[in-house]
Design an enzyme around this catalytic site. Structure first.
Site, PDB file in Angstrom:
ATOM      1  N   GLU A 165      -0.835 -30.448   6.541  1.00  0.00           N
ATOM      2  CA  GLU A 165      -0.280 -30.293   5.182  1.00  0.00           C
ATOM      3  C   GLU A 165      -0.722 -31.388   4.213  1.00  0.00           C
ATOM      4  O   GLU A 165       0.105 -31.986   3.525  1.00  0.00           O
ATOM      5  CB  GLU A 165       1.243 -30.241   5.266  1.00  0.00           C
ATOM      6  CG  GLU A 165       1.741 -29.126   6.166  1.00  0.00           C
ATOM      7  CD  GLU A 165       3.270 -29.043   6.233  1.00  0.00           C
ATOM      8  OE1 GLU A 165       3.952 -29.979   5.784  1.00  0.00           O
ATOM      9  OE2 GLU A 165       3.768 -28.015   6.731  1.00  0.00           O
ATOM     10  N   ASN A 207      -4.362 -28.277   9.725  1.00  0.00           N
ATOM     11  CA  ASN A 207      -3.309 -27.256   9.724  1.00  0.00           C
ATOM     12  C   ASN A 207      -2.546 -27.306   8.396  1.00  0.00           C
ATOM     13  O   ASN A 207      -2.229 -28.385   7.901  1.00  0.00           O
ATOM     14  CB  ASN A 207      -2.347 -27.565  10.887  1.00  0.00           C
ATOM     15  CG  ASN A 207      -1.347 -26.465  11.165  1.00  0.00           C
ATOM     16  OD1 ASN A 207      -1.736 -25.310  11.339  1.00  0.00           O
ATOM     17  ND2 ASN A 207      -0.070 -26.803  11.216  1.00  0.00           N
ATOM     18  N   HIS A 243       3.984 -18.871   7.631  1.00  0.00           N
ATOM     19  CA  HIS A 243       5.430 -18.661   7.499  1.00  0.00           C
ATOM     20  C   HIS A 243       5.609 -17.605   6.403  1.00  0.00           C
ATOM     21  O   HIS A 243       5.444 -17.891   5.219  1.00  0.00           O
ATOM     22  CB  HIS A 243       6.134 -19.967   7.130  1.00  0.00           C
ATOM     23  CG  HIS A 243       6.040 -21.015   8.192  1.00  0.00           C
ATOM     24  ND1 HIS A 243       6.648 -20.876   9.422  1.00  0.00           N
ATOM     25  CD2 HIS A 243       5.392 -22.203   8.228  1.00  0.00           C
ATOM     26  CE1 HIS A 243       6.393 -21.959  10.160  1.00  0.00           C
ATOM     27  NE2 HIS A 243       5.624 -22.767   9.460  1.00  0.00           N
ATOM     28  N   GLU A 272       1.876 -21.087  13.238  1.00  0.00           N
ATOM     29  CA  GLU A 272       3.341 -21.218  13.162  1.00  0.00           C
ATOM     30  C   GLU A 272       3.970 -19.926  12.656  1.00  0.00           C
ATOM     31  O   GLU A 272       4.908 -19.940  11.856  1.00  0.00           O
ATOM     32  CB  GLU A 272       3.718 -22.386  12.243  1.00  0.00           C
ATOM     33  CG  GLU A 272       3.115 -23.712  12.671  1.00  0.00           C
ATOM     34  CD  GLU A 272       3.520 -24.886  11.791  1.00  0.00           C
ATOM     35  OE1 GLU A 272       4.483 -24.760  11.001  1.00  0.00           O
ATOM     36  OE2 GLU A 272       2.873 -25.938  11.883  1.00  0.00           O
ATOM     37  N   ASP A 274       5.979 -16.912  11.619  1.00  0.00           N
ATOM     38  CA  ASP A 274       7.293 -16.269  11.608  1.00  0.00           C
ATOM     39  C   ASP A 274       7.348 -15.384  10.371  1.00  0.00           C
ATOM     40  O   ASP A 274       6.717 -15.683   9.362  1.00  0.00           O
ATOM     41  CB  ASP A 274       8.471 -17.258  11.700  1.00  0.00           C
ATOM     42  CG  ASP A 274       8.392 -18.441  10.763  1.00  0.00           C
ATOM     43  OD1 ASP A 274       7.695 -18.360   9.727  1.00  0.00           O
ATOM     44  OD2 ASP A 274       9.038 -19.462  11.047  1.00  0.00           O
TER      45      ASP A 274
END
Ligand code: XIL
Length: 473
Positions: A165, A207, A243, A272, A274
Site C-alpha cells: 500500500e 501489494n 476487497h 486478499e 473478499d
C-alpha cells in the site's frame, strides 16, 4: 482500509520450528494440466490449473477444529493475517518475536501448504517505536527489520509482500505520504533489494488495494514495476488485494489490468479477496474474479481474506466463502465451479522469477516414437536480476522434449572477473568464481522429457552472461 484498526491478535505459545522441517517454498514444479478436473476442493481444483487457492489465517484460531478442518481441506496457501506484520514481529526495536507466525508456518509445513509472507514494509500496523524515527534511522530500521524477518523465514516463504500500500488514492498517481516515504523515494526498491538478499528463493511482491482496474493508482504501480524491471530492481509479482463491495466493485477491466501487469514479466496474484454481499449476486462475483485469474496465464493464485464470514475483518459484509458455522455458501460452490471449468493452464513454477522470461529452448534431437526413449538431453537458460554490486540468477533446466527422462543434471556457467557466488538454492554448487557448476539435489534430479526445474544462486559483482551448458545423466 489501511487505517489502523482494532486488532484481535493474540499470542499463543507455539512450538519452535524444527530445523529439519520440510522446506515448502522451494524446489517443486507444479504439475501441468490442460484438462480441468472436477476436483472437490478449492485447493485441488486450483492446483489442477497450476495455481493455488489460499486464505488468511490467524494463529489463535488454529486450535478451533472447525476452522482448521476447513483450512486443511480446502486451502493450499496461507497468509498470516497479522502475525508477520512489523508490530507483531518487532514490538521493540531489535527484539524479534516470531512465536505466532512460526505457529502458522509450522501448521502449513505439517499440512503441505505454502506460505505467502505479509508484510515486510507498510505504513500501517507499525510498532510505536517506529513513529519516533525518521531519516536514516528509520531507513536503517526498515532494512534491519526486513533482513531479520526474511532471514528467519528463509526458504519457507513462496512469496513475500515486501511493500504494501505505498501509493495514494489521490487520483494523481503519487506515492502515499508516510514516514517510510519520507525517508526517500527509493525506500521501495531498497526494501526489495534487502528482501532478495535475505531470502533469494522467495518471490517478491508489491501489494495494494484500489489497483484492481486500470486507474491512476494502478498505472502508477505499473510504471514502478516497469521501471524496476528495466533497472534490474528485484520484483517478481504484484498482489491485488481485491476487497470488493458496492463502493469498490469488480472493475470491468479487472482481467485486462491483471494481464497488463503480467505482460511486464511479473506474476500476478489476488491476495486478499473478499466480496461483500450474499446469495447469487455474491456467488456470481466470486466466479467472475476466479475466471479473471484463470484467464491470465501468470495469475498464479487467489487468496481469500479469511475462512468463515465470522473470521472476516469486515464480518458485517458476510464477504467470505463459508458461513459462521463453517458451511460452504453459494459463493463457495460458484468459486469451485469456476475453478473446475478451468482456464489458461500455463503452469506457474515455484521460486522467484527474476527477470523477463526467456523461453527455455525446447528444440533438439527427437527420438522416433517407436524407439524406446534414450536417456534425455537437457538445456539451461538463465534469468538474471542485476543491481549495482550484486545479482540473483535463476536457472531453468529443461529436458529436451521427445527425448528420455533424466535422472540428474549438471549445469555449467561462467562468471565474469570480479563476480563471486555467495549462496545457492535447489542445487549443489562447485566453485564460486570463474567457471562454476551446479548439480541437482535429491528432489529435482528426475525430470521427464519436456519438463523443467529451476535453481538459483546469488552473488556479488556481475552475473553470468551467455547460455549455460547442461549435461544430463
Ligand atoms: C487487516 C486484518 O485482517 C485485521 O485483522 C487487522 O486488524 C487489520 O489488517 N490490507 C492488508 C491487510 O494488507 O493486512 C489488512 O488486514 C487488510 C487490508
Amino acid at each position: 482500509m489501511s487505517d489502523p484498526l482494532v486488532r484481535s491478535r493474540r499470542r499463543l505459545a507455539g512450538a519452535a520450528l524444527s530445523a529439519t522441517a520440510a522446506v515448502v517454498a522451494l524446489g517443486t514444479v507444479l504439475s501441468v494440466s490442460t484438462t480441468a478436473n472436477a476436483a472437490s476442493t478449492l485447493g485441488a481444483s486450483a492446483a489442477a490449473t497450476g495455481r493455488y487457492f489460499g486464505t488468511a489465517v490467524a494463529a489463535y484460531k488454529l486450535s478451533d477444529t472447525v476452522y482448521s478442518g476447513i483450512l486443511d481441506r480446502e486451502f493450499n496457501m496461507i497468509t498470516p493475517e497479522n502475525e508477520m506484520k512489523w508490530d507483531a514481529t518487532e514490538p521493540s526495536q531489535g527484539q524479534f518475536t516470531f512465536t505466532s507466525a512460526d505457529q502458522i508456518v509450522a501448521h502449513a509445513q505439517a499440512h503441505g501448504q505454502r506460505m505467502r509472507g505479509h508484510a515486510l514494509a507498510w505504513h500501517s500496523q507499525q510498532p510505536g517505536w517506529v513513529a519516533s524515527l525518521s531519516g536514516t534511522a528509520l531507513r536503517n530500521a526498515m532494512i534491519n527489520h526486513i533482513t531479520n524477518v526474511a532471514t528467519h523465514y528463509k526458504g519457507k516463504i513462496y512469496a513475500w509482500d515486501v511493500v504494501n500500500e505505498a501509493f495514494s488514492d489521490n487520483g494523481d498517481g503519487s506515492r502515499r505520504q508516510s514516514n517510510l516515504q519520507a525517508t526517500g523515494n527509493d525506500w521501495i526498491e531498497v526494501a526489495f533489494k534487502t528482501a532478495r538478499a535475505a531470502d533469494p528463493g522467495a518471490k517478491l511482491c508489491y501489494n495494494d488495494y484500489n489497483t484492481d482496474g486500470v486507474n491512476a493508482k494502478s498505472t502508477a504501480v505499473y510504471n514502478m514495476v516497469k521501471d524496476f524491471k528495466a533497472r534490474g530492481v528485484p520484483i517478481d509479482c504484484v498482489g491485488f488485494q481485491s476487497h470488493i463491495n458496492s463502493a469498490s466493485p469488480v472493475p470491468s477491466d479487472y482481467q485486462a489490468n491483471l494481464q497488463r501487469f503480467a505482460d511486464l514479466g511479473v506474476d500476478v496474484q489476488i491476495t486478499e479477496l473478499d466480496i461483500a454481499g450474499s446469495g447469487t449476486a455474491q456467488a456470481n462475483t466470486y466466479a467472475r474474479v476466479v475466471q479473471a485469474c484463470l484467464a491470465v496465464a501468470r495469475c498464479t493464485g487467489i487468496t481469500v481474506w479469511g475462512i468463515r464470514d465470522s473470521d472476516s475483518w469486515r464480518s458485517g459484509d458476510t464477504p467470505l466463502l463459508f458461513d459462521n458455522n463453517g458451511n460452504p455458501k453459494a459463493a463457495y460452490t460458484s468459486a469451485l465451479n469456476a475453478l473446475n471449468a478451468g482456464g489458461t493452464t500455463t503452469p506457474p513454477t515455484t521460486g522467484p522469477t527474476t527477470g523477463p522470461t526467456t523461453s527455455p529452448p525446447t528444440t533438439g534431437p527427437t527420438t522416433p516414437p517407436t524407439t524406446p526413449p534414450a536417456q534425455g538431453g537437457c538445456s539451461a537458460s538463465v534469468s538474471l536480476n542485476q543491481w549495482n554490486g550484486g545479482f540473483v540468477a535463476t536457472v531453468t533446466v529443461t529436458v529436451t522434449a521427445g527425448s528420455g527422462a533424466v535422472n540428474g543434471w549438471t549445469v555449467g556457467l561462467t562468471l565474469p572477473s570480479g563476480a563471486a557466488v555467495t549462496n545457492s538454492w535447489n542445487a549443489t554448487g562447485s566453485g564460486t568464481s570463474g567457471s562454476v557448476s551446479y548439480t541437482n539435489v535429491a528432489y529435482n534430479g528426475s525430470i521427464a522429457a519436456g519438463q523443467n526445474t529451476q535453481f538459483g544462486f546469488q552473488g556479488t559483482g556481475t552475473g553470468p552472461a551467455g547460455t549455460p551448458s547442461c549435461t544430463a545423466r
